[in-house]
Design a protein around this motif. Structure first.
Motif, PDB file in Angstrom:
ATOM      1  N   SER A 152     -15.315  54.013   0.889  1.00 38.61           N
ATOM      2  CA  SER A 152     -15.591  52.927  -0.061  1.00 38.61           C
ATOM      3  C   SER A 152     -14.491  52.767  -1.094  1.00 38.61           C
ATOM      4  O   SER A 152     -14.351  51.703  -1.701  1.00 38.61           O
ATOM      5  CB  SER A 152     -16.926  53.183  -0.764  1.00 38.61           C
ATOM      6  N   LYS A 153     -13.713  53.806  -1.306  1.00 43.40           N
ATOM      7  CA  LYS A 153     -12.630  53.762  -2.282  1.00 43.40           C
ATOM      8  C   LYS A 153     -11.286  53.416  -1.654  1.00 43.40           C
ATOM      9  O   LYS A 153     -10.265  53.389  -2.337  1.00 43.40           O
ATOM     10  CB  LYS A 153     -12.526  55.107  -3.002  1.00 43.40           C
ATOM     11  N   ARG A 154     -11.299  53.175  -0.324  1.00 45.66           N
ATOM     12  CA  ARG A 154     -10.055  52.838   0.379  1.00 45.66           C
ATOM     13  C   ARG A 154     -10.274  51.539   1.151  1.00 45.66           C
ATOM     14  O   ARG A 154     -10.447  51.533   2.373  1.00 45.66           O
ATOM     15  CB  ARG A 154      -9.662  53.965   1.326  1.00 45.66           C
ATOM     16  N   PRO A 155     -10.339  50.423   0.462  1.00 45.87           N
ATOM     17  CA  PRO A 155     -10.722  49.149   1.088  1.00 45.87           C
ATOM     18  C   PRO A 155      -9.746  48.674   2.166  1.00 45.87           C
ATOM     19  O   PRO A 155     -10.169  48.100   3.172  1.00 45.87           O
ATOM     20  CB  PRO A 155     -10.753  48.182  -0.103  1.00 45.87           C
ATOM     21  N   ILE A 156      -8.446  48.889   1.964  1.00 46.63           N
ATOM     22  CA  ILE A 156      -7.468  48.391   2.943  1.00 46.63           C
ATOM     23  C   ILE A 156      -7.608  49.129   4.269  1.00 46.63           C
ATOM     24  O   ILE A 156      -7.761  48.521   5.333  1.00 46.63           O
ATOM     25  CB  ILE A 156      -6.031  48.529   2.397  1.00 46.63           C
ATOM     26  N   THR A 157      -7.566  50.452   4.221  1.00 41.74           N
ATOM     27  CA  THR A 157      -7.678  51.257   5.441  1.00 41.74           C
ATOM     28  C   THR A 157      -9.019  51.042   6.124  1.00 41.74           C
ATOM     29  O   THR A 157      -9.096  50.849   7.341  1.00 41.74           O
ATOM     30  CB  THR A 157      -7.494  52.751   5.108  1.00 41.74           C
ATOM     31  N   THR A 158     -10.092  51.080   5.345  1.00 41.35           N
ATOM     32  CA  THR A 158     -11.431  50.903   5.909  1.00 41.35           C
ATOM     33  C   THR A 158     -11.594  49.515   6.507  1.00 41.35           C
ATOM     34  O   THR A 158     -12.166  49.353   7.600  1.00 41.35           O
ATOM     35  CB  THR A 158     -12.501  51.128   4.821  1.00 41.35           C
ATOM     36  N   GLY A 159     -11.085  48.501   5.821  1.00 37.55           N
ATOM     37  CA  GLY A 159     -11.206  47.127   6.330  1.00 37.55           C
ATOM     38  C   GLY A 159     -10.457  46.926   7.637  1.00 37.55           C
ATOM     39  O   GLY A 159     -10.981  46.306   8.585  1.00 37.55           O
ATOM     40  N   LEU A 160      -9.237  47.449   7.735  1.00 34.53           N
ATOM     41  CA  LEU A 160      -8.469  47.323   8.971  1.00 34.53           C
ATOM     42  C   LEU A 160      -9.147  48.039  10.127  1.00 34.53           C
ATOM     43  O   LEU A 160      -9.195  47.536  11.256  1.00 34.53           O
ATOM     44  CB  LEU A 160      -7.060  47.869   8.765  1.00 34.53           C
ATOM     45  N   MET A 161      -9.683  49.224   9.858  1.00 33.85           N
ATOM     46  CA  MET A 161     -10.351  49.983  10.919  1.00 33.85           C
ATOM     47  C   MET A 161     -11.617  49.272  11.381  1.00 33.85           C
ATOM     48  O   MET A 161     -11.868  49.145  12.593  1.00 33.85           O
ATOM     49  CB  MET A 161     -10.688  51.383  10.405  1.00 33.85           C
ATOM     50  N   LEU A 162     -12.429  48.783  10.449  1.00 31.90           N
ATOM     51  CA  LEU A 162     -13.653  48.070  10.819  1.00 31.90           C
ATOM     52  C   LEU A 162     -13.332  46.790  11.590  1.00 31.90           C
ATOM     53  O   LEU A 162     -13.998  46.451  12.578  1.00 31.90           O
ATOM     54  CB  LEU A 162     -14.476  47.742   9.573  1.00 31.90           C
ATOM     55  N   LEU A 163     -12.312  46.077  11.157  1.00 34.40           N
ATOM     56  CA  LEU A 163     -11.910  44.851  11.857  1.00 34.40           C
ATOM     57  C   LEU A 163     -11.482  45.164  13.288  1.00 34.40           C
ATOM     58  O   LEU A 163     -11.846  44.450  14.228  1.00 34.40           O
ATOM     59  CB  LEU A 163     -10.772  44.175  11.096  1.00 34.40           C
ATOM     60  N   GLY A 164     -10.694  46.227  13.466  1.00 33.81           N
ATOM     61  CA  GLY A 164     -10.266  46.610  14.809  1.00 33.81           C
ATOM     62  C   GLY A 164     -11.424  47.016  15.701  1.00 33.81           C
ATOM     63  O   GLY A 164     -11.491  46.629  16.867  1.00 33.81           O
ATOM     64  N   ILE A 165     -12.370  47.796  15.156  1.00 31.63           N
ATOM     65  CA  ILE A 165     -13.527  48.247  15.942  1.00 31.63           C
ATOM     66  C   ILE A 165     -14.413  47.077  16.329  1.00 31.63           C
ATOM     67  O   ILE A 165     -14.828  46.942  17.490  1.00 31.63           O
ATOM     68  CB  ILE A 165     -14.332  49.299  15.153  1.00 31.63           C
ATOM     69  N   ILE A 166     -14.709  46.196  15.366  1.00 28.52           N
ATOM     70  CA  ILE A 166     -15.580  45.044  15.646  1.00 28.52           C
ATOM     71  C   ILE A 166     -14.954  44.126  16.687  1.00 28.52           C
ATOM     72  O   ILE A 166     -15.620  43.672  17.632  1.00 28.52           O
ATOM     73  CB  ILE A 166     -15.870  44.269  14.342  1.00 28.52           C
ATOM     74  N   ALA A 167     -13.658  43.844  16.564  1.00 31.00           N
ATOM     75  CA  ALA A 167     -12.987  42.962  17.522  1.00 31.00           C
ATOM     76  C   ALA A 167     -12.984  43.573  18.921  1.00 31.00           C
ATOM     77  O   ALA A 167     -13.241  42.884  19.912  1.00 31.00           O
ATOM     78  CB  ALA A 167     -11.555  42.686  17.062  1.00 31.00           C
ATOM     79  N   THR A 168     -12.702  44.872  19.020  1.00 33.01           N
ATOM     80  CA  THR A 168     -12.660  45.529  20.327  1.00 33.01           C
ATOM     81  C   THR A 168     -14.032  45.549  20.984  1.00 33.01           C
ATOM     82  O   THR A 168     -14.172  45.241  22.175  1.00 33.01           O
ATOM     83  CB  THR A 168     -12.128  46.967  20.175  1.00 33.01           C
ATOM     84  N   VAL A 169     -15.061  45.909  20.217  1.00 29.11           N
ATOM     85  CA  VAL A 169     -16.418  45.980  20.772  1.00 29.11           C
ATOM     86  C   VAL A 169     -16.907  44.600  21.191  1.00 29.11           C
ATOM     87  O   VAL A 169     -17.482  44.418  22.273  1.00 29.11           O
ATOM     88  CB  VAL A 169     -17.383  46.608  19.738  1.00 29.11           C
ATOM     89  N   TRP A 170     -16.672  43.594  20.367  1.00 27.37           N
ATOM     90  CA  TRP A 170     -17.150  42.248  20.673  1.00 27.37           C
ATOM     91  C   TRP A 170     -16.463  41.672  21.907  1.00 27.37           C
ATOM     92  O   TRP A 170     -17.123  41.122  22.798  1.00 27.37           O
ATOM     93  CB  TRP A 170     -16.941  41.327  19.478  1.00 27.37           C
ATOM     94  N   LEU A 171     -15.150  41.795  21.986  1.00 28.36           N
ATOM     95  CA  LEU A 171     -14.425  41.270  23.137  1.00 28.36           C
ATOM     96  C   LEU A 171     -14.787  42.017  24.423  1.00 28.36           C
ATOM     97  O   LEU A 171     -14.882  41.414  25.497  1.00 28.36           O
ATOM     98  CB  LEU A 171     -12.914  41.352  22.890  1.00 28.36           C
ATOM     99  N   THR A 172     -15.011  43.319  24.313  1.00 25.14           N
ATOM    100  CA  THR A 172     -15.437  44.094  25.489  1.00 25.14           C
ATOM    101  C   THR A 172     -16.804  43.640  25.960  1.00 25.14           C
ATOM    102  O   THR A 172     -17.044  43.476  27.166  1.00 25.14           O
ATOM    103  CB  THR A 172     -15.460  45.597  25.162  1.00 25.14           C
ATOM    104  N   TYR A 173     -17.717  43.426  25.034  1.00 28.18           N
ATOM    105  CA  TYR A 173     -19.064  42.954  25.389  1.00 28.18           C
ATOM    106  C   TYR A 173     -19.015  41.578  26.045  1.00 28.18           C
ATOM    107  O   TYR A 173     -19.658  41.337  27.068  1.00 28.18           O
ATOM    108  CB  TYR A 173     -19.931  42.907  24.132  1.00 28.18           C
ATOM    109  N   LYS A 174     -18.231  40.666  25.471  1.00 28.73           N
ATOM    110  CA  LYS A 174     -18.127  39.314  26.023  1.00 28.73           C
ATOM    111  C   LYS A 174     -17.553  39.343  27.430  1.00 28.73           C
ATOM    112  O   LYS A 174     -17.986  38.605  28.319  1.00 28.73           O
ATOM    113  CB  LYS A 174     -17.251  38.448  25.117  1.00 28.73           C
TER     114      LYS A 174
END
Length: 276
Positions: free
Chosen positions: A134-156
């Motif tokens: 929660s105190k590292r917004p840049i790193t956490t945001g990039l990681m969450l964005l990468g995970i969400i994009a990978t999971v969503w595209l794999t599911y589709k």
């Protein structure tokens, strides 16, 4: 003046400090959750966590092995290649208009490059000492964005695959046949076809397709042997008419065994595609 009065001893760098040789490691209990000794505390935890995940992954692979498909058949134009599951998200990305056709460089190089590059640069973009996400917004945001994009595209991608249709390409779907080497046509096959189609009629990727499960009867097989088909040139068979008949009978009998029926003489007439 009294000896030593008003003087301070500052030490002599030439005299070794015996106590400094055996310094006790710093007590990190005063800073719980913030920092700890790299060796052995932190490194041991990393090894233990990595070992648990590795063992779990190996158990998953052993319990549900990855399905394998048959050897590639260059004469099968209906086959649609599908990448392994860990590349499905990139496969799905290429279906979008901005990442395919004339924009294929964007989908294959630029977008994946930006994604993985952002993850590599994350530690340099976020140089804070905090360990809480929660105190590292840049790193956490990039990681969450990468995970969400990978999971969503794999599911589709997986949702649009006809898995029942692809099942016929699996290794398990390959008929298990026993080659009758006593058959008079086997020697003819060995002299004319074995170098390309293999000792069990299994075919060779990039050279020749399998002869097991082909939709041709004896007459069609003899015609293909003499006149060729697809990428197979004509006049590949060198033998007598009797040997040609023995070859056709051998291939037909092997296909009957593969189908488990007595009627699999290849009832498709006039087919001009694919296998030979």
């Amino acid at each position: 003046m009294q000896r030593g009065k008003g003087m301070k001893f500052v030490g002599d760098s030439r005299v070794p400090d015996k106590e400094s040789r055996n310094k006790i490691p710093k007590d990190y209990s005063e800073y719980p959750g913030r920092t700890e000794a790299f060796w052995p505390n932190f490194l041991l935890k990393e090894w233990l966590v990595g070992a648990v995940f590795l063992i779990g992954f190996l158990c998953l692979v052993a319990a549900a092995p990855s399905p394998l498909e048959q050897q590639a058949d260059p004469n099968n134009s209906s086959y649609i290649p599908l990448p392994d599951w860990y590349f499905l998200f990139l496969y799905e990305l290429l279906k979008y208009e901005f990442a395919a056709a004339e924009y294929v460089v964007i989908g294959t190089v630029i977008i994946p490059g930006l994604g993985f590059g952002a993850l590599l640069l994350a530690p340099f973009l976020d140089t804070g000492t905090e360990r809480r996400p929660s105190k590292r917004p840049i790193t956490t945001g990039l990681m969450l964005l990468g995970i969400i994009a990978t999971v969503w595209l794999t599911y589709k991608s997986a949702a649009h695959v006809d898995w029942e249709e692809r099942a016929k390409y699996s290794v398990e779907a390959v008929p298990d046949v026993e080659i009758d080497e006593e058959h008079p046509g086997y020697e003819v096959y060995a002299n004319n076809c074995l170098s390309c189609h293999g000792d069990s009629l299994q075919g060779n990727p990039g050279m020749a397709p399998t002869l097991v499960g082909i939709p041709y009867n004896a007459e069609q097989i003899k015609d293909i042997a003499k006149n060729g088909i697809g990428e197979m040139p004509a006049n590949q068979f060198s033998g007598t008419e009797e040997e040609l008949n023995q070859l056709a009978e051998f291939i037909v009998s092997t296909n009957k065994q593969a189908s488990g029926e007595g009627e699999g003489e290849g009832e498709s007439e006039g087919s001009e595609e694919g296998s030979h």
